[in-house]
Design a protein around this motif. Structure first.
Motif, PDB file in Angstrom:
ATOM      1  N   ARG A  23     -37.451  21.297   5.867  1.00  0.00           N
ATOM      2  CA  ARG A  23     -36.834  19.847   6.651  1.00  0.00           C
ATOM      3  C   ARG A  23     -37.746  17.880   6.410  1.00  0.00           C
ATOM      4  N   LEU A  24     -37.494  17.219   6.735  1.00  0.00           N
ATOM      5  CA  LEU A  24     -38.099  16.808   6.458  1.00  0.00           C
ATOM      6  C   LEU A  24     -39.204  16.628   7.121  1.00  0.00           C
TER       7      LEU A  24
ATOM      8  N   ILE B 251     -33.213  14.909   4.424  1.00  0.00           N
ATOM      9  CA  ILE B 251     -33.023  14.647   5.674  1.00  0.00           C
ATOM     10  C   ILE B 251     -32.437  15.493   6.992  1.00  0.00           C
ATOM     11  N   PRO B 252     -32.577  15.164   8.263  1.00  0.00           N
ATOM     12  CA  PRO B 252     -31.812  16.482   8.880  1.00  0.00           C
ATOM     13  C   PRO B 252     -30.355  15.763   9.772  1.00  0.00           C
ATOM     14  N   THR B 253     -29.463  15.624   8.713  1.00  0.00           N
ATOM     15  CA  THR B 253     -29.159  15.138   9.100  1.00  0.00           C
ATOM     16  C   THR B 253     -27.369  15.477   9.633  1.00  0.00           C
ATOM     17  N   ARG B 254     -26.500  14.863   9.932  1.00  0.00           N
ATOM     18  CA  ARG B 254     -25.226  15.803  10.486  1.00  0.00           C
ATOM     19  C   ARG B 254     -25.045  16.834   9.472  1.00  0.00           C
TER      20      ARG B 254
ATOM     21  N   HIS C 154     -21.806  14.844   7.582  1.00  0.00           N
ATOM     22  CA  HIS C 154     -21.905  13.410   6.747  1.00  0.00           C
ATOM     23  C   HIS C 154     -23.185  13.668   6.830  1.00  0.00           C
ATOM     24  N   ARG C 155     -23.686  14.550   5.130  1.00  0.00           N
ATOM     25  CA  ARG C 155     -25.130  14.406   4.504  1.00  0.00           C
ATOM     26  C   ARG C 155     -25.590  12.885   3.722  1.00  0.00           C
ATOM     27  N   SER C 156     -24.573  12.952   3.172  1.00  0.00           N
ATOM     28  CA  SER C 156     -25.132  12.061   1.996  1.00  0.00           C
ATOM     29  C   SER C 156     -25.600   9.906   3.202  1.00  0.00           C
ATOM     30  N   VAL C 157     -26.934   9.944   2.782  1.00  0.00           N
ATOM     31  CA  VAL C 157     -27.771   9.116   3.204  1.00  0.00           C
ATOM     32  C   VAL C 157     -27.950   7.908   2.016  1.00  0.00           C
ATOM     33  N   ASN C 158     -27.499   6.969   2.447  1.00  0.00           N
ATOM     34  CA  ASN C 158     -27.832   5.560   2.089  1.00  0.00           C
ATOM     35  C   ASN C 158     -29.465   5.047   1.519  1.00  0.00           C
TER      36      ASN C 158
ATOM     37  N   GLY D 277     -31.195   2.836   0.655  1.00  0.00           N
ATOM     38  CA  GLY D 277     -33.138   2.614   1.085  1.00  0.00           C
ATOM     39  C   GLY D 277     -32.850   3.020   2.861  1.00  0.00           C
ATOM     40  N   GLN D 278     -32.020   3.746   3.321  1.00  0.00           N
ATOM     41  CA  GLN D 278     -32.416   3.956   4.600  1.00  0.00           C
ATOM     42  C   GLN D 278     -33.114   5.052   4.534  1.00  0.00           C
TER      43      GLN D 278
ATOM     44  N   ALA E 258     -36.668   4.813   3.861  1.00  0.00           N
ATOM     45  CA  ALA E 258     -37.028   4.168   4.890  1.00  0.00           C
ATOM     46  C   ALA E 258     -37.640   5.387   6.301  1.00  0.00           C
ATOM     47  N   ILE E 259     -36.585   6.536   6.375  1.00  0.00           N
ATOM     48  CA  ILE E 259     -36.138   7.148   6.886  1.00  0.00           C
ATOM     49  C   ILE E 259     -38.157   8.185   6.580  1.00  0.00           C
TER      50      ILE E 259
ATOM     51  N   LEU F 153     -31.423  19.595  15.896  1.00  0.00           N
ATOM     52  CA  LEU F 153     -30.292  18.420  16.585  1.00  0.00           C
ATOM     53  C   LEU F 153     -30.334  19.010  17.588  1.00  0.00           C
TER      54      LEU F 153
ATOM     55  N   ARG G 169     -22.787   4.000   9.229  1.00  0.00           N
ATOM     56  CA  ARG G 169     -23.018   5.443   7.822  1.00  0.00           C
ATOM     57  C   ARG G 169     -24.647   5.692   8.650  1.00  0.00           C
TER      58      ARG G 169
ATOM     59  N   SER H   2     -23.282   8.023  11.407  1.00  0.00           N
ATOM     60  CA  SER H   2     -22.365   9.084  11.682  1.00  0.00           C
ATOM     61  C   SER H   2     -23.391   9.719  10.849  1.00  0.00           C
ATOM     62  N   ASN H   3     -24.188   9.881   9.847  1.00  0.00           N
ATOM     63  CA  ASN H   3     -25.113  10.135   9.626  1.00  0.00           C
ATOM     64  C   ASN H   3     -26.136  11.431  10.686  1.00  0.00           C
ATOM     65  N   PHE H   4     -26.704  10.405  11.771  1.00  0.00           N
ATOM     66  CA  PHE H   4     -27.008  11.965  13.170  1.00  0.00           C
ATOM     67  C   PHE H   4     -26.111  11.463  13.855  1.00  0.00           C
TER      68      PHE H   4
ATOM     69  N   GLN I 199     -32.293  -0.407   7.567  1.00  0.00           N
ATOM     70  CA  GLN I 199     -33.195   1.089   8.006  1.00  0.00           C
ATOM     71  C   GLN I 199     -34.091   0.968   9.218  1.00  0.00           C
TER      72      GLN I 199
ATOM     73  N   ALA J 155     -31.743   2.786  10.922  1.00  0.00           N
ATOM     74  CA  ALA J 155     -31.316   4.394  10.520  1.00  0.00           C
ATOM     75  C   ALA J 155     -32.953   5.401  10.699  1.00  0.00           C
ATOM     76  N   ILE J 156     -33.756   4.382  11.165  1.00  0.00           N
ATOM     77  CA  ILE J 156     -34.899   4.913  11.912  1.00  0.00           C
ATOM     78  C   ILE J 156     -34.976   5.407  12.642  1.00  0.00           C
TER      79      ILE J 156
ATOM     80  N   TYR K   1     -32.444   8.602  13.745  1.00  0.00           N
ATOM     81  CA  TYR K   1     -33.748   9.446  12.922  1.00  0.00           C
ATOM     82  C   TYR K   1     -34.938  10.250  14.026  1.00  0.00           C
TER      83      TYR K   1
END
Lengths: 244, 244
Positions: free
Chosen positions: A97-98, A139-142, A145-149, A151-152, A155-156, B1, B28, B31-33, B152, B155-156, B159
């Motif tokens: 995990r991140l 990155i710890p997502t749901r 919905h795991r696919s993160v953009n 750029g984001q 950044a994270i 989480l 997005r 939804s990810n988080f 971003q 998202a940060i 996160y």
């Protein structure tokens, strides 16, 4: 923020990125958090040219280096970390995990050069790319919905690397609110408020009100000295106006 | 989480967003988080329509609610937090770094509804917007490049909220006892106070006073709902008494 010369050892590596907006967003986040070394592997050529020539393209983008393969792009690094949205497909490497990945990366950055790989928008890193990595981070997502953009995601990850673990200093917390009010200031304010309440007739109409209750109320406000002073002035003016 | 029903109490509020790509990126990341409640205040209309009708527009976007003012968008929340890239310009509210801000927000999310505000791409949140906030948070960037891309930034922040929970430091104080006051209750109190100040002549004699300053002052008080109600009653009585 961690000392800059540590960040100077990180290489952000974008593999087969297609969208120039994403390359620009990555460069911007790098600059935000103090990472300046961007490497791109087989970018969609037009995208890379477009991103580089964008108005206000940053130093990061201008100095980005281009490579023909992942192997070449990570050649001078002692640790190569891939990013993945790992579903259930089998992966050969450990996935961290991140949060914990960042601790390891920070530690290694103290003395050695590290590559952090991000795959293309559509499919991420391919198995061949992953095979160049020592381990992977996610990155710890749901789950759903795991696919993160892209750029984001960058950044994270960079935020987490730059993130400080120690709590904020006293100076910062007081920055806007200022020194807390002293007890004698609060007492003056309570007295003035009681005065105003008596003059307005509030104390008579509200059977529930008492000196102690008003005093407690004033203490609960957690006032900064400057705010207590302001409230005192407001009440003084109202009191003056209420007097016949 | 963190448990999902806590996240369910967060409202992400976008103020005057112009770019549909950014609205989509925000949705997005939400939804990810695992955050599903998006509110938009005066979005650039075409942008909002375009974002909503985009192919694959998420559930988050489809259920986003639109408001005419910040006051309306945060009315049912008990804590309103603004995001800022604060330079050295003077701010009325305390500014907390994201790391510690997130701890406070998570704690409050356990029982109450919270609004997290993000301003427009160009200028961020205006002073009038900020005056609705209890305090502000900033993402810890380099001094030299503080402005973070909107998508971003969201998202940060999300996160960090979803990030591994760490025990709260001693430094972080608990809020005043009792249910915290909702934003619309604070707004009523601010209005009543401004009324009283105007009637008393305070606003004329004190050149330094402004609507925004009074609003910020009220937010800094960290009022419990019951105390806000009490103060409202006190002011109402004083106002009645001051009227000729």
């Amino acid at each position: 923020l961690v000392k800059h010369d540590q960040f100077d050892r990180l290489r952000v590596v974008l593999v087969r990125t297609r969208n120039p907006l994403n390359i620009g967003a990555v460069a911007r986040a790098m600059s935000n958090f103090g990472f300046f070394h961007l490497r791109v592997v087989n970018p969609y050529e037009a995208a890379f040219r477009e991103a580089r020539s964008a108005v206000g393209a940053s130093e990061v983008l201008a100095s980005a280096q281009e490579y023909k393969s992942v192997a070449e792009a990570v050649a001078d690094c002692t640790l190569v970390v891939g990013t993945t949205a790992v579903g259930r497909r089998e992966l050969q490497q450990p996935v961290k995990r991140l949060e914990s990945a960042a601790q390891l990366i920070r530690k290694r950055l103290a003395s050695s050069r590290i590559a952090l790989l991000f795959g293309s928008e559509k499919i991420g890193l391919k198995n061949e790319d992953l095979s160049h990595c020592h381990w992977l981070l996610r990155i710890p997502t749901r789950e759903e919905h795991r696919s993160v953009n892209l750029g984001q995601a960058v950044a994270i990850c960079l935020y987490e690397l730059a993130r400080e673990h120690k709590p904020m200093g006293k100076a910062e917390k007081l920055q806007a609110a200022g020194e807390p009010a002293r007890a004698d200031e609060l007492e003056r304010l309570s007295t003035m408020l009681l005065n105003a309440l008596a003059t307005s007739g509030y104390l008579k109409t509200c059977s529930d009100a008492s000196e102690e209750k008003v005093r407690c109320l004033v203490r609960r406000l957690n006032l900064a000295a400057a705010d207590a002073e302001t409230l005192l002035g407001m009440l003084r003016q109202m009191l003056w106006k209420m007097k016949p």
